[in-house]
Design an enzyme around this catalytic site. Structure first.
Site, mmCIF file in Angstrom:
data_model
loop_
_atom_site.group_PDB
_atom_site.id
_atom_site.type_symbol
_atom_site.label_atom_id
_atom_site.label_comp_id
_atom_site.label_asym_id
_atom_site.label_seq_id
_atom_site.Cartn_x
_atom_site.Cartn_y
_atom_site.Cartn_z
ATOM 1 N N ASP A 121 0.864 -1.172 0.000
ATOM 2 C CA ASP A 121 0.000 0.000 0.000
ATOM 3 C C ASP A 121 0.905 1.227 0.000
ATOM 4 O O ASP A 121 1.814 1.329 0.822
ATOM 5 C CB ASP A 121 -0.876 -0.010 1.267
ATOM 6 C CG ASP A 121 -2.268 0.494 0.995
ATOM 7 O OD1 ASP A 121 -2.382 1.566 0.388
ATOM 8 O OD2 ASP A 121 -3.234 -0.169 1.412
ATOM 9 N N ASP A 161 -3.034 4.648 -2.382
ATOM 10 C CA ASP A 161 -4.106 5.219 -1.571
ATOM 11 C C ASP A 161 -4.536 6.593 -2.103
ATOM 12 O O ASP A 161 -3.687 7.459 -2.344
ATOM 13 C CB ASP A 161 -3.568 5.372 -0.142
ATOM 14 C CG ASP A 161 -4.656 5.683 0.862
ATOM 15 O OD1 ASP A 161 -5.504 4.820 1.100
ATOM 16 O OD2 ASP A 161 -4.665 6.812 1.413
ATOM 17 N N GLU A 200 -6.231 3.830 -6.061
ATOM 18 C CA GLU A 200 -7.526 4.033 -5.416
ATOM 19 C C GLU A 200 -8.036 5.409 -5.838
ATOM 20 O O GLU A 200 -7.431 6.429 -5.514
ATOM 21 C CB GLU A 200 -7.388 3.971 -3.895
ATOM 22 C CG GLU A 200 -8.758 3.943 -3.232
ATOM 23 C CD GLU A 200 -8.765 4.450 -1.801
ATOM 24 O OE1 GLU A 200 -9.664 4.070 -1.043
ATOM 25 O OE2 GLU A 200 -7.878 5.251 -1.430
ATOM 26 N N HIS A 210 -11.067 -3.123 3.134
ATOM 27 C CA HIS A 210 -11.038 -2.723 4.553
ATOM 28 C C HIS A 210 -11.894 -1.491 4.839
ATOM 29 O O HIS A 210 -12.018 -1.106 5.992
ATOM 30 C CB HIS A 210 -9.591 -2.473 4.973
ATOM 31 C CG HIS A 210 -9.001 -1.310 4.230
ATOM 32 N ND1 HIS A 210 -8.768 -1.336 2.860
ATOM 33 C CD2 HIS A 210 -8.640 -0.070 4.636
ATOM 34 C CE1 HIS A 210 -8.284 -0.168 2.475
ATOM 35 N NE2 HIS A 210 -8.196 0.618 3.532
ATOM 36 N N ASP A 211 -12.427 -0.857 3.808
ATOM 37 C CA ASP A 211 -13.291 0.317 4.005
ATOM 38 C C ASP A 211 -14.757 0.003 3.763
ATOM 39 O O ASP A 211 -15.603 0.900 3.874
ATOM 40 C CB ASP A 211 -12.897 1.436 3.027
ATOM 41 C CG ASP A 211 -11.510 1.988 3.282
ATOM 42 O OD1 ASP A 211 -11.064 1.982 4.446
ATOM 43 O OD2 ASP A 211 -10.868 2.434 2.308
#
Ligand code: NOJ
Length: 555
Positions: free
Chosen positions: A98, A199, A255, A328-329
Site C-alpha cells: 500500500d 491510496d 484508489e 477494509h473500508d
C-alpha cells in the site's frame, strides 16, 4: 490481445492488524501472515495486497505513516518483512504494498520540521495557508468529519488534511516531495516487492487557489471535488511511471474515489503510461442515501448491474478494470447484498469473478464472513465511525439507534473484525485480547471447518480462482468480451463472455426466492458446466432458479 500477468492474477487483500497475531499482543503481524501462506496457496491466489505495514501512530490504522522505510512496531521488523516476501515468493505469491502518499502522519519528520517555522526547508512539503477572517482558508470538510484545515498556533497558519488532522496532505506541486516519494518507492522495489496499491491517488493534485467546494444539503462544509482528479494528477503519475514504475515489473492499482470513466481511461490506459488499473467506487455507493453512507438502504439490483456493466463496456479495449466487492473500508458483501447465507456468498462471488478485470478478494470474504453487531459505539474502533457518531448524534441529526444501525450496515469496522480461523477462543486470531471485537459467529463461520467441507464458501472461491487461473477457460475468463443479459430483471444477474467464438453464460439468482427464468433459445446449447452452487444445474428453456442459484456454462 495484450497479455499481462496482472490481468491474469487474483489478488487477496490482507489487513494485517486483523489477519493473524503470532505473539499474543492482540494485533495481527507479519509473522502471523507468513504462517498463513499455505492457506493462501491452497485458496489459489497469486498476489497479496498488504494494507500499510509502515511505522505509524495508528490514528487511521497505518494509513498515517511516520516512517515509510520501516515497519510498525506491532507488526514486526524489516527482517520479518524480508522473510515474509521471500517466503511468499517461494509460495508463488507476489506482494503489492500500500502506497499512502497523498498524506503522511503529523508525526512524520517532514511534518515535524514543516510545522516548526515558516522558513523551514520542509515548510512547502505540506499545504499551509493563512486563515480567512479568523476562519479556515476555505470551506472544505474532512472525510472524517469537521473541517479539512487545522490551525497551528506556532506559525498562526492552517494546514490541509483531507482525512484526520493527524494526516496532513503532502504538497505534490513541490518537485522535492515527488522526488522523495519516488526515491522511497525505488527503495521498496529494490527490496523485491511486486507492486503498489496507491491510496487516494486521485487526490494528489489540488485545484490552484484551493477554491471552495459545493456545500451539499445537510452539511456545514464544502465537498472535496477540488482535490480530486486535479489539473496535474496525470502529469505526476506519468512522471512516477517514467522514474519508477517503468523500471520494474509491477502491478499498480490506484484508489480513485470520485473517478469518472473518462478519467479512468487516462489513469489505467492500456498504453501503460500511468497505472495498470484503478479502484472506482460507483457501485459501492449505490446503497447510500441522500445523507451519505450511514443508512441501512440496500442495493437496487438493476442499478448495480447497469453500473458494473457500464464499466465493463466503457473500458473495453481502452483500460483495465479491477473487480471488488469488499475491502477494509467496505462492509461485508454477504450482508450488504446477500442474506448472510453461504449460498448468497457464492452467487455474489460468481457474478464478480466471471467479469472482465482483475478480481480482489478481501480477507474473510472467501469464508463468507459477515457484518458484525457492534451494539455500542464503545465497541467500534474506526476513526471515521467514531467521528461521524460524535458529529451526527452530538448535533442531533441522527438518533444513536439510527447511527448504530448505519454503522452496522456500512461501517468500516465490519471488515476489520479478526479473521475467523477456527472455533477456539478469539476465532484462533490471537491468544491475547483482540484489539477489536471478534464477530461472535466464528463458531459457525471459520477457515478450519470450511477447508474440510467440500461445499463451503472457501472451496467455492477456490474453484472460481482456479477456473480463472488454471483451466481451459482461463483465456476466455480473463480476456473475453462481456455482454449483459436480462438488463431489466431485478432478480437475475446474467451475462455472456465471449472470445474467438467460445462463449460462457453466467446465470445467478440474486434473491432468496425461487425465480422462474426463461432462457433465450440461442443460448440453450449447453456444452459443459463450469461451476454451480447447486448440484446438477441444467440449462433448459424454462427454469426454476432456486434461491441464490448460480451457474456458469460453456454454451
Ligand atoms: C483510503 C483508505 O483505503 C482508507 O482506509 C484511509 O482511511 C484513507 N484512504 C486515508 O488514507
Amino acid at each position: 490481445m495484450d497479455r499481462n500477468w496482472w490481468k491474469e492474477s487474483v489478488v487477496y487483500q490482507i489487513y494485517p492488524r486483523s489477519f493473524c497475531d503470532s505473539n499474543g499482543d492482540g494485533i495481527g503481524d507479519l509473522r502471523g501472515i507468513a504462517g498463513k501462506l499455505d492457506y493462501l496457496k491452497e485458496l489459489g491466489i497469486n498476489v497479496i495486497w498488504l494494507s500499510p505495514v509502515y511505522k505509524s501512530p495508528n490514528d487511521d490504522n497505518g494509513y498515517d505513516i511516520s516512517d515509510y522505510q520501516d515497519i510498525m512496531d506491532e507488526f514486526g521488523t524489516l527482517q520479518d518483512f524480508d522473510d515474509l516476501l521471500k517466503s511468499a515468493h517461494e509460495h508463488g505469491i507476489k506482494i503489492v504494498m500500500d502506497l499512502v502518499v497523498n498524506h503522511t502522519s503529523d508525526e512524520h519528520p517532514w511534518f515535524v520540521e514543516s510545522r516548526s517555522s515558516k522558513d523551514n526547508d520542509k515548510r512547502d512539503f505540506y499545504i499551509w495557508r493563512e486563515g480567512r477572517n479568523g476562519n479556515p482558508p476555505n470551506n472544505w470538510g474532512s472525510c472524517f468529519s469537521g473541517p479539512a484545515w487545522e490551525y497551528d498556533e506556532k506559525t498562526d497558519m492552517y494546514y490541509l488534511h483531507c482525512f484526520s488532522k493527524k494526516q496532513p496532505d503532502l504538497n505534490w506541486d513541490n518537485p522535492k516531495v515527488r522526488d522523495e516519494v519516488f526515491r522511497m518507492m525505488r527503495w521498496w522495489c529494490d527490496r523485491g516487492i511486486d507492486g503498489f496499491r496507491m491510496d487516494v491517488i486521485s487526490m494528489i493534485s489540488k485545484v490552484p487557489g484551493l477554491p471552495d467546494g459545493k456545500v451539499p444539503d445537510n452539511s456545514k462544509y464544502g465537498g472535496l471535488e477540488n482535490t480530486t482528479n486535479g489539473p496535474h494528477v496525470h502529469e505526476y503519475l506519468q512522471e512516477m511511471n517514467k522514474k519508477v514504475l517503468s523500471k520494474y515489473d509491477l502491478m499498480t492499482v490506484g484508489e480513485c474515489a470520485g473517478v469518472t470513466i473518462e478519467e479512468a481511461k487516462k489513469y489505467a490506459s492500456l498504453d501503460g503510461k500511468e497505472l495498470n488499473m484503478v479502484f472506482q467506487f460507483e457501485h459501492v455507493g449505490l446503497d447510500y442515501d441522500e445523507n451519505g453512507k450511514w443508512t441501512t438502504k440496500r442495493f437496487d439490483l438493476r442499478e448495480l448491474k447497469n453500473n458494473l456493466s457500464k464499466w465493463q463496456y466503457e473500458l473495453e479495449g481502452k483500460a483495465w478494470n479491477s473487480l471488488f466487492w469488499d475491502n477494509h473500508d467496505q462492509p461485508r458483501i454477504v450482508s450488504r447484498l446477500g442474506d448472510n447465507s453461504p449460498l448468497s456468498a457464492k452467487s455474489i462471488a460468481t457474478v464478480l469473478h466471471f467479469m472482465k478485470g482483475t478480481p480482489y478478494v478481501y480477507q474473510g470474504e472467501e469464508l463468507g464472513m459477515t457484518n458484525c453487531s457492534f451494539g455500542r459505539i464503545e465497541n467500534c474502533r474506526d476513526i471515521e465511525e467514531i467521528n461521524a457518531y460524535k458529529d451526527l448524534v452530538g448535533s442531533g441529526k441522527m438518533s444513536p439507534e439510527d447511527m448504530m444501525a448505519g454503522i452496522e450496515a456500512k461501517g468500516r469496522d465490519n471488515a476489520r473484525t479478526p479473521m475467523q480461523w477456527d472455533s477456539t477462543d478469539n476465532a484462533g486470531f490471537t491468544t491475547g485480547k483482540p484489539w477489536i471485537m471478534v464477530n461472535p459467529n466464528y463458531k459457525e463461520i471459520n477457515a478450519e471447518d470450511e477447508l474440510k467441507n467440500e461445499d463451503s464458501v472457501f472451496n467455492y472461491y477456490k474453484k472460481l480462482i482456479s477456473l480463472r487461473r488454471n483451466s481451459k477457460w482461463s483465456e476466455l475468463i480473463v480476456y473475453g468480451d462481456y455482454k449483459l443479459l436480462d438488463e431489466e430483471s431485478s432478480h437475475v444477474f446474467s451475462y455472456i463472455r465471449e472470445l474467438n467464438g467460445r462463449r460462457l453464460l453466467v446465470l445467478c439468482n440474486m434473491t432468496d426466492r425461487d425465480i422462474n427464468y426463461k432462457c433465450d433459445s440461442k443460448y440453450l446449447s449447453s456444452k459443459e458446466l463450469l461451476i454451480s452452487n447447486y448440484k446438477d444445474a441444467a440449462l433448459t428453456e424454462d427454469m426454476n432458479l432456486k434461491p441464490w442459484f448460480s451457474a456458469v456454462w460453456e454454451i
